[in-house]
Design a protein around this motif. Structure first.
Motif, PDB file in Angstrom:
ATOM      1  N   GLU A  66       0.951  -0.946  -0.052  1.00 26.14           N
ATOM      2  CA  GLU A  66       0.736   0.112  -0.133  1.00 26.14           C
ATOM      3  C   GLU A  66       0.841   1.226  -0.272  1.00 26.14           C
ATOM      4  O   GLU A  66       0.565   2.341  -0.983  1.00 26.14           O
ATOM      5  CB  GLU A  66      -1.041  -0.111   1.364  1.00 26.14           C
ATOM      6  CG  GLU A  66      -1.771  -1.204   1.242  1.00 26.14           C
ATOM      7  CD  GLU A  66      -3.093  -1.004   2.536  1.00 26.14           C
ATOM      8  OE1 GLU A  66      -4.277  -1.316   2.632  1.00 26.14           O
ATOM      9  OE2 GLU A  66      -2.273  -1.392   3.352  1.00 26.14           O
ATOM     10  N   TRP A  67       1.952   1.364   1.205  1.00 30.12           N
ATOM     11  CA  TRP A  67       2.941   1.992   1.024  1.00 30.12           C
ATOM     12  C   TRP A  67       3.047   3.187  -0.538  1.00 30.12           C
ATOM     13  O   TRP A  67       2.771   3.717  -0.667  1.00 30.12           O
ATOM     14  CB  TRP A  67       4.525   2.223   1.905  1.00 30.12           C
ATOM     15  CG  TRP A  67       3.445   1.821   2.897  1.00 30.12           C
ATOM     16  CD1 TRP A  67       2.277   2.426   4.138  1.00 30.12           C
ATOM     17  CD2 TRP A  67       4.701   1.330   4.292  1.00 30.12           C
ATOM     18  NE1 TRP A  67       2.732   1.716   5.063  1.00 30.12           N
ATOM     19  CE2 TRP A  67       3.700   1.310   5.432  1.00 30.12           C
ATOM     20  CE3 TRP A  67       5.060   0.422   4.474  1.00 30.12           C
ATOM     21  CZ2 TRP A  67       4.039   0.480   6.786  1.00 30.12           C
ATOM     22  CZ3 TRP A  67       6.076  -0.150   5.223  1.00 30.12           C
ATOM     23  CH2 TRP A  67       5.163  -0.250   6.510  1.00 30.12           C
ATOM     24  N   MET A 111       2.028   1.790  -3.469  1.00 24.09           N
ATOM     25  CA  MET A 111       1.262   1.777  -4.156  1.00 24.09           C
ATOM     26  C   MET A 111       0.626   3.230  -4.679  1.00 24.09           C
ATOM     27  O   MET A 111       0.434   4.175  -5.290  1.00 24.09           O
ATOM     28  CB  MET A 111       0.224   2.062  -4.144  1.00 24.09           C
ATOM     29  CG  MET A 111      -1.087   1.190  -5.113  1.00 24.09           C
ATOM     30  SD  MET A 111      -3.642   0.693  -4.529  1.00 24.09           S
ATOM     31  CE  MET A 111      -2.001  -1.416  -4.557  1.00 24.09           C
ATOM     32  N   THR A 112       0.787   4.392  -3.043  1.00 23.20           N
ATOM     33  CA  THR A 112       0.419   5.388  -2.783  1.00 23.20           C
ATOM     34  C   THR A 112       0.940   6.456  -2.318  1.00 23.20           C
ATOM     35  O   THR A 112       0.870   7.999  -3.149  1.00 23.20           O
ATOM     36  CB  THR A 112      -1.165   5.383  -1.772  1.00 23.20           C
ATOM     37  OG1 THR A 112      -0.464   5.191  -0.388  1.00 23.20           O
ATOM     38  CG2 THR A 112      -2.366   5.036  -2.356  1.00 23.20           C
ATOM     39  N   ASN A 151      -5.471   3.105   4.845  1.00 24.33           N
ATOM     40  CA  ASN A 151      -6.003   3.730   4.098  1.00 24.33           C
ATOM     41  C   ASN A 151      -7.183   4.316   3.930  1.00 24.33           C
ATOM     42  O   ASN A 151      -7.605   5.215   3.842  1.00 24.33           O
ATOM     43  CB  ASN A 151      -5.990   2.155   3.036  1.00 24.33           C
ATOM     44  CG  ASN A 151      -6.768   2.277   1.847  1.00 24.33           C
ATOM     45  OD1 ASN A 151      -6.260   3.258   0.514  1.00 24.33           O
ATOM     46  ND2 ASN A 151      -7.744   2.030   1.508  1.00 24.33           N
ATOM     47  N   ILE A 209      -5.536   7.997   4.093  1.00 18.92           N
ATOM     48  CA  ILE A 209      -4.726   8.042   3.103  1.00 18.92           C
ATOM     49  C   ILE A 209      -5.533   8.225   1.563  1.00 18.92           C
ATOM     50  O   ILE A 209      -5.382   9.305   1.206  1.00 18.92           O
ATOM     51  CB  ILE A 209      -3.662   6.960   2.909  1.00 18.92           C
ATOM     52  CG1 ILE A 209      -2.684   7.797   1.691  1.00 18.92           C
ATOM     53  CG2 ILE A 209      -4.577   5.731   1.610  1.00 18.92           C
ATOM     54  CD1 ILE A 209      -2.042   8.498   2.639  1.00 18.92           C
ATOM     55  N   GLN A 210      -6.492   8.067   1.241  1.00 19.01           N
ATOM     56  CA  GLN A 210      -7.473   8.186   0.685  1.00 19.01           C
ATOM     57  C   GLN A 210      -8.458   9.769   0.484  1.00 19.01           C
ATOM     58  O   GLN A 210      -8.360  10.096  -0.122  1.00 19.01           O
ATOM     59  CB  GLN A 210      -8.633   6.970   0.160  1.00 19.01           C
ATOM     60  CG  GLN A 210      -8.332   5.954   0.096  1.00 19.01           C
ATOM     61  CD  GLN A 210      -7.465   5.579  -1.330  1.00 19.01           C
ATOM     62  OE1 GLN A 210      -8.096   5.807  -2.881  1.00 19.01           O
ATOM     63  NE2 GLN A 210      -6.745   5.263  -1.372  1.00 19.01           N
ATOM     64  N   ILE A 236      -5.315  12.295  -0.229  1.00 19.40           N
ATOM     65  CA  ILE A 236      -5.674  12.638  -1.076  1.00 19.40           C
ATOM     66  C   ILE A 236      -6.041  12.800  -1.931  1.00 19.40           C
ATOM     67  O   ILE A 236      -6.004  14.010  -2.827  1.00 19.40           O
ATOM     68  CB  ILE A 236      -5.536  10.782  -2.400  1.00 19.40           C
ATOM     69  CG1 ILE A 236      -4.404  10.256  -2.154  1.00 19.40           C
ATOM     70  CG2 ILE A 236      -5.573  11.158  -3.918  1.00 19.40           C
ATOM     71  CD1 ILE A 236      -4.006   8.563  -2.334  1.00 19.40           C
ATOM     72  N   LEU A 255       2.369  14.184  -0.310  1.00 15.25           N
ATOM     73  CA  LEU A 255       2.150  12.808   0.232  1.00 15.25           C
ATOM     74  C   LEU A 255       4.059  12.366  -0.503  1.00 15.25           C
ATOM     75  O   LEU A 255       4.572  13.745  -1.440  1.00 15.25           O
ATOM     76  CB  LEU A 255       2.145  11.799  -1.085  1.00 15.25           C
ATOM     77  CG  LEU A 255       0.388  11.871  -0.820  1.00 15.25           C
ATOM     78  CD1 LEU A 255      -0.386  10.611  -1.459  1.00 15.25           C
ATOM     79  CD2 LEU A 255       0.024  11.398   0.920  1.00 15.25           C
TER      80      LEU A 255
END
Length: 133
Positions: free
Chosen positions: A43-44, A46-47, A89, A116-117, A120, A126
């Motif tokens: 996940e780290w 990916m975003t 997330n 995180i969503q 974003i 980020l």
């Protein structure tokens, strides 16, 4: 008897007073509060991570966790009485962990609702994940 009851109530109130749930905002990030990102390395990658946050995985890809390992890493990065934030997330995992850390273990924790969503969506700065060698 009254003294023992009062002592118990004071202890319980001390342990349960350190949990806040709020969404992330740029003001919080700019405050330089430590943000612990509890997602998985995948996940780290990916975003990316909120700029300056500290990646410490809690739940792995199978949903399992090792509390002792997590607390060892956490305690290397924050003092128990130091206010810090946790992010995942979407906010579900951080809510579970944040509640436990704050209400059961007495940490001074902010659970970043929406994860995180949400960050974003709010255009929070980020940075790419760079694994430690």
């Amino acid at each position: 008897m009254r003294l023992a009851l009062l002592s118990l109530l004071l202890t319980l109130s001390t342990l349960s007073a350190d949990y806040i749930r709020q969404p992330i905002d740029q003001k919080l990030v700019d405050s330089k509060i430590k943000i612990i990102d509890i997602r998985t390395p995948g996940e780290w990658k990916m975003t990316g991570l909120v700029k300056g946050s500290i990646p410490i995985m809690f739940f792995d890809e199978q949903g399992k966790y090792n509390m002792d390992r997590f607390l060892t890493e956490l305690n290397k990065n924050v003092q128990k009485n130091e206010r810090f934030a946790v992010i995942c997330n979407s906010g579900s995992r951080s809510q579970v962990l944040g509640t436990y850390l704050g209400k059961q273990l007495g940490y001074n924790v902010i659970d970043l609702a929406g994860g995180i969503q949400y960050a974003i969506g709010k255009k929070i700065t980020l940075e790419p994940y760079a694994p430690k060698p």
